[in-house]
Design a protein around this motif. Structure first.
Motif, short mmCIF file in Angstrom:
data_model
loop_
_atom_site.label_atom_id
_atom_site.label_comp_id
_atom_site.label_asym_id
_atom_site.label_seq_id
_atom_site.Cartn_x
_atom_site.Cartn_y
_atom_site.Cartn_z
N PRO A 322 1.02 -1.06 -0.13
CA PRO A 322 0.21 -0.25 -0.08
C PRO A 322 1.14 1.00 -0.20
N VAL A 323 1.77 1.12 0.25
CA VAL A 323 2.92 2.35 0.61
C VAL A 323 3.77 2.21 -0.88
N VAL A 324 3.97 1.64 -1.90
CA VAL A 324 4.78 1.94 -3.04
C VAL A 324 3.93 1.07 -4.60
N ALA A 325 4.05 1.88 -5.04
CA ALA A 325 3.06 2.07 -6.70
C ALA A 325 4.26 1.77 -7.67
N CYS A 326 4.03 1.17 -8.46
CA CYS A 326 5.33 0.29 -9.78
C CYS A 326 5.11 0.70 -10.13
N VAL A 327 5.59 1.58 -11.47
CA VAL A 327 4.51 1.83 -13.19
C VAL A 327 5.89 1.45 -13.68
N THR A 328 4.47 0.40 -14.80
CA THR A 328 5.96 0.26 -16.24
C THR A 328 5.67 1.25 -17.24
N ILE A 329 7.70 1.30 -17.08
CA ILE A 329 7.55 2.94 -18.22
C ILE A 329 7.16 1.73 -19.45
N PRO A 330 6.35 3.43 -20.65
CA PRO A 330 5.95 3.19 -21.62
C PRO A 330 7.51 2.79 -22.34
#
Length: 411
Positions: A322-330
Motif C-alpha cells: 500500500p505504500v509503493v506503486a510501481c509503474v511500467t515505463i512506456p
C-alpha cells in the motif's frame, strides 16, 4: 583558503520508497540540546521510546529498541546475533532485499537454502511451508515488503508453522513498519527489523528492532563477558564456542545497554533518539489504524490517477504494497529523462529500480509524512506534464480528476 557556502538543501517533494520527507516536528526535535546518555532525563526518554516501539510492533516483547545505524545495521545485528556458523537458514526471495538477507546469512556462516519466485509476485505461504519442511532450517529470514518490486508477503501462516516446528522467524519490515500492520505477536514473528527513513518519517540512522524470549535465549547462549569491565569477584566464564563476531552489533550487549542496568556499550545517538521518539509520538497521536487508513487512501488516489493516464502498473495487484506503486515505463520512453525533468522542473523525486527491473519501472512511494493529498495531486499534475513533453499520448487532465474523485468519495 577555499570558502564554502552555508548549507541550504533544495526543498524537495520526495516520493521515493525511502528516504521520505521528515515531519517538521521531528526536525525540530533533532535540534534540541544534548543530554548525557546516562542522565536520568535521557534514560527516561529511552524507556518511553521502547514503550512506544512495543505499540508500533504490536508486541508484548521485553526487547524493543533501536540499533544505531541505518536499517541494515538492524538486519545485521539480528542475523549476526542469531545465526551460528553451520546453522541452516531458509531465505525465500522475491526481490532485491531477499538477496541481501541471503548474503548476510552466508557471511554469518550459515548453510543457506533459498527458494525464489518471479519478481512482481510473492509466495503462496504453502510454498514456503513446504520448503521449511523440506530443508528443516533453524531460522527462516524473509522480507515483509519488497520495495524493489512493490510487493508484500503474507506472513501469518508462515509464522504459525515456524512456531509449531520451533523455528525462529526473522522478518525485514523496514519498508512496512508504521505504514501497514506488522503483527509481531499475532503472526508469531520472533524478530522484526524496522527502519526510520520510510513510513516513520525520521531521518535514516536508526533501526528499530524487537525480538521475543525465544530469540533472546539463542542470543544469550552465545554471550561473552567483555574483558576489563566485569564486576568485582566475577569469574570469567568459559568463552562460548561460537561467540557473536561483532561487538557493535551484538544484541546481548545492546540489550544490556537498554536494560535498567544501563551497562555501557556505546555512546547513544542522542539527537537521533530525540527524532525517533518524536516520530513515534506523532504516530501514536495519529493512531495506528488511522495511519494505515491514510496510507491506503492516498495509494488509492495515486493508483486511480496513474490508471486514468493509461499507464500500466507493474506486478500482481493482489500483493501490492500500500505504500509503493510501481509503474511500467512506456515503450520508447527514457525513464531517467522523465525522472530528471520531474526533479529539475518540479522538484519531485521518484525512484527507478534494480537488477532485472532497472530501466523498466518507476517506483513511487507514499510513505509517512510524504503520504499526503498535496503530494499526490502535485505529483500527478507534474507527471502528466512531463510525460506529455516526452511524447506520451494520454488524456490530459484525467489523472487529477480521477484522484479528486477518490478524495471526494472518502469525505
Amino acid at each position: 583558503m577555499r570558502t564554502y557556502a552555508e548549507l541550504s538543501p533544495t526543498p524537495r517533494t520526495i516520493l521515493t520508497p525511502g528516504p521520505v520527507e521528515v515531519d517538521p516536528r521531528v526536525l525540530r526535535a533533532l535540534s534540541y540540546p544534548i543530554l548525557g546518555q546516562f542522565d536520568p532525563e535521557f534514560t527516561a526518554l529511552m524507556n518511553e521510546t521502547m514503550e512506544m516501539l512495543r505499540g508500533l510492533f504490536r508486541t508484548e516483547n521485553n526487547w524493543a529498541y533501536p540499533v544505531d545505524g541505518t536499517s541494515r545495521s538492524g538486519i545485521e545485528a539480528v542475523l549476526n546475533s542469531l545465526i551460528e556458523p553451520g546453522d541452516r537458514v531458509l531465505v525465500p526471495i522475491y526481490g532485491r532485499f531477499g538477496h541481501l538477507l541471503h548474503e548476510i546469512a552466508e557471511r554469518c556462516g550459515a548453510e543457506v537454502s533459498t527458494i525464489e519466485t518471479e519478481w512482481g509476485t510473492v509466495f503462496d505461504p504453502e510454498e514456503v511451508i513446504a520448503a521449511i519442511k523440506r530443508t528443516k532450517p533453524q531460522i527462516v529470514a524473509i522480507v515483509h515488503g519488497e520495495t524493489s518490486t512493490g510487493r508484500m508477503q503474507p506472513l501469518e501462516d508462515i509464522g504459525r508453522t515456524c512456531r509449531e516446528l520451533d523455528i525462529l522467524l526473522v522478518v525485514d519490515a523496514v519498508a512496512t513498519i508504521g505504514g501497514v500492520p506488522v503483527e509481531t505477536d499475532a503472526w508469531h514473528l520472533d524478530a522484526v527489523i524496522g527502519g526510520t527513513q520510510k513510513c516513520l518519517s525520521v531521518p535514516s540512522g536508526m533501526s528499530p528492532i524487537t525480538y521475543n524470549d525465544r530469540a533472546e535465549r539463542k542470543v544469550l547462549a552465545r554471550k561473552r563477558v567483555e574483558r576489563g569491565i566485569r564486576p568485582p569477584g566475577c569469574v570469567e566464564p568459559e568463552v562460548p564456542r561460537r561467540p557473536i563476531q561483532s561487538n557493535y552489533l551484538d544484541l546481548a550487549q545492546l540489550q544490556d545497554y537498554w536494560s535498567p542496568a544501563r551497562l555501557n556499550h556505546h555512546t547513544e545517538m542522542t539527537s537521533m533518539l530525540y527524532g525517533l521518539r518524536e516520530g513515534l509520538r506523532i504516530l501514536h497521536a495519529e493512531g495506528l489504524e488511522a495511519r494505515f487508513a491514510r496510507h491506503r487512501l492516498h495509494e488509492s488516489a495515486l493508483v486511480a490517477g496513474l490508471t486514468a493516464m493509461g499507464l500500466a502498473l507493474y506486478g500482481d495487484p493482489a500483493c501490492k504494497m500500500p505504500v509503493v506503486a510501481c509503474v511500467t515505463i512506456p515503450e520508447g520512453i527514457d525513464g531517467e529523462s522523465v525522472r530528471s525533468m520531474l526533479l529539475e522542473l518540479f522538484s519531485i523525486e521518484i525512484a527507478s529500480s534494480f537488477g532485472p527491473l532497472k530501466g523498466k519501472i518507476w517506483r513511487i512511494g507514499t510513505m509517512g509524512y510524504s503520504c499526503s493529498r498535496k503530494n499526490v495531486l502535485h505529483f500527478l499534475g507534474a507527471f502528466e506534464a512531463v510525460l506529455l513533453r516526452h511524447g506520451v499520448k494520454l488524456p490530459a487532465g484525467a489523472a487529477l480528476q480521477a484522484a479528486l474523485d477518490v478524495y471526494s468519495e472518502a469525505r
